[in-house]
Design an enzyme around this catalytic site. Sequence first.
Site, mmCIF file in Angstrom:
data_model
loop_
_atom_site.group_PDB
_atom_site.id
_atom_site.type_symbol
_atom_site.label_atom_id
_atom_site.label_comp_id
_atom_site.label_asym_id
_atom_site.label_seq_id
_atom_site.Cartn_x
_atom_site.Cartn_y
_atom_site.Cartn_z
ATOM 1 N N SER A 72 -11.437 -0.358 -0.781
ATOM 2 C CA SER A 72 -10.159 -0.359 -0.065
ATOM 3 C C SER A 72 -10.357 -0.737 1.401
ATOM 4 C CB SER A 72 -9.501 1.026 -0.133
ATOM 5 O OG SER A 72 -8.885 1.249 -1.366
ATOM 6 N N ASP A 116 0.848 -1.192 0.000
ATOM 7 C CA ASP A 116 0.000 0.000 0.000
ATOM 8 C C ASP A 116 0.883 1.242 0.000
ATOM 9 O OD1 ASP A 116 -2.331 1.789 0.601
ATOM 10 O OD2 ASP A 116 -3.321 -0.106 1.043
ATOM 11 N N HIS A 125 -3.721 6.276 3.302
ATOM 12 C CA HIS A 125 -4.498 5.150 2.772
ATOM 13 C C HIS A 125 -4.066 3.826 3.401
ATOM 14 C CE1 HIS A 125 -5.793 2.071 -0.158
ATOM 15 N NE2 HIS A 125 -6.799 2.895 -0.411
#
Length: 639
Positions: free
Chosen positions: A378, A168, A206
């Site tokens: 996600s 990620d 994220h």
Amino acid sequence: MNRMKRALAISLLAFVVAMPATPAGGAVRDDPMTPAIVVLKDQVDPDGIKEPGLHRRRAALERALRARADAGQRSLLSLLRARHSQGLVSAMTPLWIMNGVAVTATRSVLSELAARPEVREVRPDLKIQAPVLATSTVPAEPNVARVSAPALWNLGYRGQGVVVATLDTGVDATHPDLAGRYRGGANSWYDPNGEHPNTPTDVSGHGTATMGVMVGGDAGGTTVGVAPDAKWIAAKIFNDRGTATASGIHLAMQWLLDPDGNPDTADVPDVLNNSWTGSSAGCALDFQLDLRNLRAAGILPVFAAGNFGPTAGSVYAPANNAEAFAVGATDNADVLDPSSGRGPSPCAGAAAPRLTAPGVSIRTTDLYGLYTVASGTSLSAPHVAGTLALLLSAYPELDADRQAAALQNGAADLGAAGLDNDYGYGRLDALAAYHWLASAPNFTLAVTPSSRTALVGGSATYTAAVGAMNGFTGAVALSVTGLPAGATGAWTIPSVSGSGGSQLTVSTPAGVAPGSYPLTITGSSGGLSHSTQVVLVVSAGDFAVSASPATLSVLRGGSASSTVSVSVAGGFSGGVSLSASGLPSGSTATFSATPIAAPGTSRLTVRTTSSTVRGTFTLIVTGVSGPLNHRATVTLTVR
């Protein structure tokens, strides 16, 4: 997750392959350097790795991948070094996870590589944009309960003993909900871009958000993670500008199979989450080899299905590959999010999405110790990755296919009955997946003894016992691998139905080299497979160990002796080393001679002290010569 930009270079590649090779001696003007991935034809078949036990299987797989790459890439790398000296290649990185090379070279060199007989294809080194969280102001927390994670916590399974990994934007390891769960050490963080080589870092948030859903704790007042006792590691595939390359992703997946560079170390993660995907429709297989090898290592590659719905076929590569496990998004009322990626998959034998999980208004960890509420697939994928950590706490040796089967069979069916293109098999249910594993038909395999010795020209026998679980009635085919050259193995019953036993006879005719050989015995039935390992010792002769008297009695502070005899058979000759174990505290054992030439004897003397513990003890006298190992017992009473 925003639409991710993929450098679609099919036409470019066709142009590259059509270019003439560069003559040795110079570059062609106006021939720019182009990043590419060179994939070789010769690939390891991971299904052929049958080592028993997950760690041994992973180590054997890695060694096979490295050996194939080392042997197959030599000529290619030699050419690339020559072209580098001519100024036609600026960078090259060997990749063993998929037997390829990441190279930056002129288009004429890429054409030269594509024409080589050992090369399967030359494809572009893709660029992929990092996903971005879609934030929400709606408070939310029922997502963890919605997938029934607390029910498994109550059974004692919270992810303990399991390591989850993420590819990620990185992770903020200082967050109170994540800091204590970082595995730490030099084998837990990897940045293929080299921007943050030593310290977990996340500049976008994220990766921190997705990790929170997997393993986050309760520092913020509620538990935000599905598996709060699991440990995490991470690879930062997206650079600080939010871009990843195919070569960087290959390197990160390769790192997962051996984080410390030593295949004998058990540091491979158990779970992998990928909350990213490409942005092009169609079946692109850029990462198929990597994903196939990860699955062979027992790692199910969980992917976000992407937020390109609601149109059909909106789960993009690599999430739509057969080797991936794509996850769509529902809200906490099991309503499918309109943007969640939909099937069908254009890849042969693939279904995408496979499952859905909460992905709307999910409260999770953010940068600087804060929290955020966000939406998108996600956030759905890490619910599945976290659930795998719970299941692997209960069943540590599950292979990737069994993991997928548990998730699919335990899903709460939504939409059309069975597998459909919107919900897949349904919404994730951790407790139901656990119950399926506990009740699904299965079998056990046990083999005795763990070691046998056969003389050259003789044989050795082992007994395999198959046990049925949960009503299993299938036929279990038995096989053996690892036999020395010239040896043969024969089963009395090559296939056992339901439960029962079969005897394996290994014959070692003249010409079989003496030595110790690990044998892998495997039972297979449909998609189920279990293996165990035993040892075959082939000897040109053998010896036996005995002790007389076999019973000794001694007062504390005194001593007692026994004569240890080594006899021989089949022309054995050589030295035998003797040792004793099982002594009570406060006593010692010595031999008058060790090693001894066989046949022969040695006197074992046991000496006690005033502090030696009283009682009766079983001493094990062991004789060792090369691969041969035999024992005798002596009963010692201390009064």
